[in-house]
Scaffold this motif. Structure first.
Motif, short mmCIF file in Angstrom:
data_model
loop_
_atom_site.label_atom_id
_atom_site.label_comp_id
_atom_site.label_asym_id
_atom_site.label_seq_id
_atom_site.Cartn_x
_atom_site.Cartn_y
_atom_site.Cartn_z
N VAL A 96 0.87 -1.18 0.00
CA VAL A 96 0.00 0.00 0.00
C VAL A 96 0.90 1.22 0.00
N VAL A 97 0.88 1.97 -1.09
CA VAL A 97 1.84 3.06 -1.26
C VAL A 97 1.31 4.40 -0.80
N GLY A 98 0.03 4.46 -0.43
CA GLY A 98 -0.49 5.73 0.08
C GLY A 98 -1.81 6.11 -0.54
N VAL A 149 -7.12 5.00 -2.30
CA VAL A 149 -5.95 4.32 -1.77
C VAL A 149 -5.21 3.68 -2.95
N ASN A 150 -3.88 3.79 -2.94
CA ASN A 150 -3.04 3.30 -4.04
C ASN A 150 -2.21 2.11 -3.59
N MET A 151 -2.16 1.08 -4.43
CA MET A 151 -1.46 -0.18 -4.12
C MET A 151 -0.58 -0.59 -5.29
N GLN A 152 0.38 -1.46 -5.00
CA GLN A 152 1.26 -2.02 -6.03
C GLN A 152 1.55 -3.47 -5.73
N PHE A 153 1.74 -4.27 -6.79
CA PHE A 153 2.26 -5.63 -6.65
C PHE A 153 2.95 -6.01 -7.96
N VAL A 154 3.82 -7.00 -7.89
CA VAL A 154 4.57 -7.45 -9.06
C VAL A 154 3.98 -8.78 -9.52
N ASP A 155 3.47 -8.81 -10.74
CA ASP A 155 2.89 -10.03 -11.30
C ASP A 155 4.00 -10.98 -11.71
N LYS A 215 5.10 -4.73 -12.93
CA LYS A 215 4.60 -4.11 -11.70
C LYS A 215 3.25 -3.49 -12.02
N ILE A 216 2.27 -3.81 -11.17
CA ILE A 216 0.90 -3.37 -11.43
C ILE A 216 0.49 -2.36 -10.36
N ASP A 217 0.01 -1.21 -10.81
CA ASP A 217 -0.54 -0.19 -9.90
C ASP A 217 -2.06 -0.34 -9.88
N TRP A 218 -2.64 -0.30 -8.69
CA TRP A 218 -4.08 -0.45 -8.53
C TRP A 218 -4.56 0.59 -7.53
N TYR A 219 -5.80 0.99 -7.67
CA TYR A 219 -6.35 1.96 -6.73
C TYR A 219 -7.79 1.58 -6.41
N TYR A 220 -8.29 2.12 -5.30
CA TYR A 220 -9.69 1.95 -4.95
C TYR A 220 -10.24 3.27 -4.45
N GLU A 221 -11.35 3.67 -5.05
CA GLU A 221 -12.03 4.91 -4.70
C GLU A 221 -13.46 4.59 -4.31
N THR A 265 -7.36 -20.62 -2.08
CA THR A 265 -6.60 -19.42 -2.44
C THR A 265 -5.55 -19.09 -1.39
N GLN A 266 -4.52 -18.39 -1.85
CA GLN A 266 -3.59 -17.73 -0.95
C GLN A 266 -3.90 -16.24 -1.01
N MET A 267 -3.85 -15.57 0.13
CA MET A 267 -4.24 -14.16 0.17
C MET A 267 -3.38 -13.39 1.16
N VAL A 268 -3.38 -12.06 0.98
CA VAL A 268 -2.70 -11.16 1.92
C VAL A 268 -3.70 -10.10 2.35
N LYS A 269 -3.48 -9.55 3.54
CA LYS A 269 -4.35 -8.52 4.09
C LYS A 269 -3.56 -7.24 4.32
N ALA A 270 -4.26 -6.13 4.21
CA ALA A 270 -3.67 -4.82 4.51
C ALA A 270 -4.79 -3.87 4.91
N SER A 271 -4.42 -2.73 5.45
CA SER A 271 -5.40 -1.69 5.75
C SER A 271 -4.73 -0.34 5.57
N TYR A 272 -5.58 0.66 5.39
CA TYR A 272 -5.02 2.01 5.22
C TYR A 272 -5.98 3.02 5.85
#
Length: 282
Positions: A135-137, A151-157, A191-197, A272-279
């Motif tokens: 989570v980059v901010g 909120v802006n996120m990144q991950f590497v495919d 590298k994939i940039d993703w956001y949620y509004e 599934t395998q998953m990860v959690k985060a919060s912002y």
């Protein structure tokens, strides 16, 4: 004369009110009762993933809210098809079946078997690795509204082709989460940039734009291509219909009935395998 007009007005209003109290019976289609399988074996990265629960229920008519739909007395197990290990799920007498010995292994294929009312239900799924999520901010640059926070996120495919994912976003205090799916068809290995509004729903007013102090909880899953296609259909239907959209139909999952193929089950078996985060927005 004035009193006469007032009485006439009251009489007219009473007629309108009583006319609106007519009961209209609407015939609603009913469907055959089916087994509903909620088998989401989600392994949070960095944990053992041993504790898992599968829920079995029966379907009901749309307006039936009183029936007890919990399914008890079924035999439920999951088998690692690569290693041959079996995991039995114990009946908790409330529609849930649990285990504390499940062993998730990335790359392995798992089979679900449910025996209920003399019929055998079966499904298979493969466990894919999930990339780390950063989570980059926050910003106001990527969304539909330049005034709203996101909120802006990144991950590497990974380089392997055919990776599929979905996000689950839930604003703190919100009743329901929001789901978004994606695959790497055009971004494989990047590298994939993703956001949620968070947008306000003009029809229900249930959502509103993020503001400083709001917290959003994020779950990021690696999923099979088959589950991606299933989820994509569900998300499109949940999003509502436009004037050019086809009428929603029952979406079949991957749980087939080996005894009577016509009596298929609702639901899906996923691993599934998953990860959690919060912002929290500033």
């Amino acid at each position: 004369m004035k009193n006469y007009i007032q009485n006439f007005g009251l009489l007219f209003l009473a007629l309108v009110v009583f006319a609106c109290e007519d009961v209209i019976d609407v015939d609603v289609q009913s469907a055959p009762k089916r087994l509903t399988i909620e088998a989401s074996l989600d392994w949070e990265k960095g944990t053992s993933g041993n504790g898992q629960t599968i829920y079995l229920r029966t379907s009901t008519d749309f307006f039936d809210t009183a029936s007890n739909t919990a399914v008890t007395g079924a035999v439920v197990k999951v088998t690692n098809m690569d290693k041959g290990s079996e995991f039995s799920f114990a009946d908790q007498d409330d529609g849930s079946y649990t285990t504390t010995t499940f062993e998730p292994i990335v790359g392995d294929t798992y089979a679900l078997e449910v025996n209920y009312n003399g019929e055998n239900y079966y499904a298979e799924e493969t466990l894919y690795p999930v990339p780390d999520l950063t989570v980059v901010g926050q910003s106001r640059d990527d969304g539909f509204s330049e005034d709203d926070l996101e909120v802006n996120m990144q991950f590497v495919d990974p380089q392997e082709e055919g990776n599929s994912y979905f996000f689950k976003f839930q604003k703190e205090g919100a009743l329901l989460p929001v789901f978004e799916e994606l695959d790497d068809e055009f971004v494989n290995g990047n590298k994939i940039d993703w956001y949620y509004e968070s947008d306000e729903d003009d029809d229900t007013d249930e959502m509103e734009a993020f503001k400083p102090g709001d917290t959003v909880f994020i779950e990021f899953y690696a999923i099979s291509p088959a589950y991606h296609d299933y989820l994509q259909i569900l998300i499109n239907q949940i999003g509502g219909m436009g004037i050019f959209d086809s009428t929603p139909v029952s979406v079949k999952g991957n749980c087939i009935n080996l005894t009577d193929p016509e009596n298929y089950a609702h639901g899906y078996f996923r691993v599934t395998q998953m990860v959690k985060a919060s912002y929290t927005f500033e």
